[in-house]
Design an enzyme around this catalytic site. Structure first.
Site, short mmCIF file in Angstrom:
data_model
loop_
_atom_site.label_atom_id
_atom_site.label_comp_id
_atom_site.label_asym_id
_atom_site.label_seq_id
_atom_site.Cartn_x
_atom_site.Cartn_y
_atom_site.Cartn_z
N ARG A 15 0.84 -1.19 0.00
CA ARG A 15 0.00 0.00 0.00
C ARG A 15 0.88 1.25 0.00
O ARG A 15 2.07 1.19 0.28
CB ARG A 15 -0.92 0.02 1.22
CG ARG A 15 -2.03 -1.01 1.19
CD ARG A 15 -2.80 -1.06 2.49
NE ARG A 15 -2.00 -1.63 3.58
CZ ARG A 15 -2.42 -1.77 4.83
NH1 ARG A 15 -3.64 -1.37 5.16
NH2 ARG A 15 -1.64 -2.31 5.76
N LYS A 74 1.70 2.27 7.32
CA LYS A 74 2.05 1.53 8.53
C LYS A 74 3.05 2.31 9.37
O LYS A 74 3.68 3.25 8.92
CB LYS A 74 2.61 0.15 8.18
CG LYS A 74 1.60 -0.78 7.54
CD LYS A 74 0.39 -1.02 8.45
CE LYS A 74 0.74 -1.83 9.68
NZ LYS A 74 -0.44 -2.07 10.55
N TYR A 93 -1.08 4.64 10.46
CA TYR A 93 -1.43 3.67 11.50
C TYR A 93 -0.23 3.51 12.42
O TYR A 93 0.90 3.38 11.96
CB TYR A 93 -1.80 2.31 10.89
CG TYR A 93 -3.12 2.28 10.18
CD1 TYR A 93 -4.32 2.45 10.88
CD2 TYR A 93 -3.19 2.06 8.81
CE1 TYR A 93 -5.54 2.43 10.23
CE2 TYR A 93 -4.41 2.03 8.14
CZ TYR A 93 -5.58 2.22 8.86
OH TYR A 93 -6.79 2.20 8.21
N HIS A 95 -0.70 1.92 16.18
CA HIS A 95 -0.91 0.79 17.10
C HIS A 95 0.16 0.74 18.18
O HIS A 95 0.83 -0.27 18.40
CB HIS A 95 -0.94 -0.54 16.31
CG HIS A 95 -2.04 -0.61 15.30
ND1 HIS A 95 -3.36 -0.72 15.67
CD2 HIS A 95 -2.03 -0.57 13.95
CE1 HIS A 95 -4.11 -0.76 14.58
NE2 HIS A 95 -3.33 -0.67 13.53
N GLU A 117 -5.92 4.91 13.47
CA GLU A 117 -6.84 4.03 14.18
C GLU A 117 -7.49 4.67 15.39
O GLU A 117 -8.46 4.12 15.94
CB GLU A 117 -6.14 2.72 14.58
CG GLU A 117 -5.16 2.83 15.73
CD GLU A 117 -3.77 3.23 15.32
OE1 GLU A 117 -2.87 3.20 16.17
OE2 GLU A 117 -3.57 3.57 14.12
N SER A 134 -10.55 -2.39 8.27
CA SER A 134 -11.21 -3.46 9.03
C SER A 134 -12.13 -4.27 8.13
O SER A 134 -12.23 -5.49 8.26
CB SER A 134 -12.00 -2.86 10.20
OG SER A 134 -11.13 -2.26 11.14
N VAL A 179 -14.86 -5.95 11.73
CA VAL A 179 -14.09 -7.11 11.26
C VAL A 179 -14.93 -8.38 11.34
O VAL A 179 -15.01 -9.15 10.38
CB VAL A 179 -12.79 -7.28 12.08
CG1 VAL A 179 -12.15 -8.63 11.79
CG2 VAL A 179 -11.82 -6.16 11.76
N ARG A 203 -25.40 -5.08 19.81
CA ARG A 203 -24.72 -5.42 18.56
C ARG A 203 -25.19 -6.78 18.06
O ARG A 203 -25.41 -6.96 16.85
CB ARG A 203 -23.20 -5.44 18.78
CG ARG A 203 -22.39 -5.74 17.51
CD ARG A 203 -22.50 -4.63 16.49
NE ARG A 203 -21.80 -4.96 15.25
CZ ARG A 203 -21.71 -4.15 14.21
NH1 ARG A 203 -22.28 -2.96 14.25
NH2 ARG A 203 -21.06 -4.51 13.12
N SER A 220 -20.75 -13.43 24.58
CA SER A 220 -19.38 -13.88 24.80
C SER A 220 -19.08 -14.01 26.29
O SER A 220 -18.95 -13.01 27.01
CB SER A 220 -18.39 -12.90 24.16
OG SER A 220 -17.07 -13.35 24.30
N VAL A 239 -11.33 -8.87 17.98
CA VAL A 239 -11.58 -8.07 19.17
C VAL A 239 -10.71 -6.82 19.13
O VAL A 239 -9.48 -6.91 19.05
CB VAL A 239 -11.27 -8.87 20.45
CG1 VAL A 239 -11.47 -8.00 21.68
CG2 VAL A 239 -12.16 -10.10 20.52
N VAL A 267 -7.08 -11.02 13.62
CA VAL A 267 -6.98 -9.76 12.86
C VAL A 267 -6.42 -8.64 13.73
O VAL A 267 -5.81 -7.70 13.22
CB VAL A 267 -8.36 -9.39 12.29
CG1 VAL A 267 -8.29 -8.07 11.51
CG2 VAL A 267 -8.88 -10.50 11.38
N ALA A 268 -6.60 -8.73 15.04
CA ALA A 268 -6.14 -7.67 15.94
C ALA A 268 -4.75 -7.95 16.49
O ALA A 268 -4.38 -7.44 17.55
CB ALA A 268 -7.14 -7.49 17.09
N ASP A 270 -2.02 -6.74 15.61
CA ASP A 270 -1.23 -5.52 15.73
C ASP A 270 -1.56 -4.75 17.00
O ASP A 270 -0.85 -3.81 17.37
CB ASP A 270 -1.41 -4.61 14.51
CG ASP A 270 -2.85 -4.40 14.11
OD1 ASP A 270 -3.75 -4.82 14.85
OD2 ASP A 270 -3.09 -3.80 13.04
N PRO A 299 0.04 -8.79 10.57
CA PRO A 299 -0.59 -7.59 11.10
C PRO A 299 -1.05 -6.59 10.04
O PRO A 299 -1.80 -5.66 10.34
CB PRO A 299 0.51 -6.98 11.98
CG PRO A 299 1.77 -7.46 11.38
CD PRO A 299 1.49 -8.82 10.82
#
Length: 363
Positions: A15, A74, A93, A95, A117, A134, A179, A203, A220, A239, A267-268, A270, A299
């Site tokens: 990217r 990134k 981003y 993180h 983010e 996401s 996500v 949700r 959950s 999450v 997916v999380a 990072d 990530p």
């Protein structure tokens, strides 16, 4: 204002911070844009495309970084820390909750670091610059998960959609946000058996309007997580806790009880991820086997589809980039959502969620 666009250095990150069409808009606003040569090639944009849009092509990372405003995708890697400057604005981003070393370097150098983010629109808890990636990451999580379930890739040889007479594969998704929702869309489209677990009952009610009976929606808690994870062919961690590390929801002991050859995609990762046994990997080496389970922890997943991802990201970031270019630091006063994105400023760690992760760095 002088705006720099370095080439990304993360493993197979194709990217680019600004597309040629975004450069054109910034040029029309009177700004000078300096793009490192070949910065957009992985996303399908040539140096000539950028020149045609009004950018100047520069030969090195340093020449792109040495600007008032730097736009990336990134976080800076260790090799780029030397380019960070006092009173420079970095928009990318970050993180930081999962990267103490970068946090310390940003504080030391005095850069104003604004994280995509954590840009947050007030009143709705919306994350406008995280959402497009996401969506892509959620969809890719099932695509990659299905691939690594193939026996030749180390998986247990399950076809998620099944066939007549043979049960479909089971996809368990921890988290029903953007996500998780997008992962469920793809999994349902493949014909998989899908469960989503989330702590937000509202949700879950919303997800019922989207999926009806095609997805099993569960509150959950530890009992539901344990029962679901044991039977999952593909487990997706989705999450996100804004600015903080994700909580560990799946222990090593629970991973041991999964089917051999099943697949985990977090997916999380990072932000630390929610599965104890999962750590960050790369596009070059995306998976590893632990406790008999295939773990995928890339990530920067959207980097696999850079043509789509760059344009989707720019659609969301460009209005903020234009405002930063036009107003400089005054943009943080003019736009409260952008101000919430500031993580480090004037040698200080300022984002409340990241401060909670690194209290000893708060001064």
């Amino acid at each position: 204002m002088e705006i720099g666009v370095p080439k990304e250095t993360k493993d197979q990150e194709f990217r680019v911070g600004l597309s040629p069409s975004s450069v054109r808009v910034l040029k029309e606003n009177g700004h000078a844009i300096f793009v490192q040569t070949q910065a957009g090639s992985g996303a399908g944009f040539t140096d000539d495309d950028y020149i045609g849009a009004g950018a100047e092509i520069v030969p090195t990372s340093e020449a792109a970084w040495n600007r008032e405003l730097v736009i990336k995708v990134k976080e800076p890697l260790a090799s780029e820390y030397k380019f960070l400057q006092k009173e420079q604005i970095l928009f990318t981003y970050l993180h930081l909750a999962a990267d103490r070393k970068l946090t310390e370097n940003l504080i030391d150098c005095g850069t104003c670091a604004i994280a995509y983010e954590t840009v947050e629109q007030s009143g709705a808890n919306k994350l406008p610059l995280l959402t497009p990636m996401s969506i892509i990451a959620g969809r890719l999580s099932v695509q990659f998960g299905a691939r690594f379930l193939e026996r030749q890739q180390g998986g247990r040889g399950v076809l998620l959609g099944g066939v007549p007479g043979v049960k479909a594969g089971k996809v368990v998704i921890l988290g029903g946000g953007v996500v998780g929702t997008e992962a469920a869309r793809i999994a349902v489209g493949m014909g998989a058996i899908v469960q989503i677990l989330d702590v937000n009952v509202e949700r879950l009610s919303y997800l019922e309007t989207l999926f009806g009976s095609r997805v099993e929606l569960l509150y959950s808690n530890s009992a539901h997580i344990e029962a679901a994870v044991k039977e999952a062919d593909l487990l997706i961690g989705a999450v996100l806790v804004l600015g903080r590390r994700a909580p560990i929801l799946v222990s090593r002991e629970l991973v041991k009880q999964m089917h051999p050859g099943s697949v985990i995609v977090d997916v999380a990762v990072d932000q630390g991820g929610c599965i104890e046994t999962l750590h960050a990997t790369s596009h070059t080496h995306p998976v590893y086997l632990e406790e008999g389970v295939v773990h995928y922890g890339v990530p920067n997943m959207p980097g696999a589809v850079p043509w789509t991802a760059t344009q989707a990201l720019n659609n969301s970031t460009l209005p903020y980039v234009v405002q930063l270019a036009n107003l400089g630091m005054k943009a943080l006063v003019a736009n409260p959502a952008l101000a919430k994105g500031v993580n480090v400023q004037n040698h200080r760690l300022v984002h409340p969620a990241v401060q909670e992760v690194f209290p000893d760095l708060v001064n």
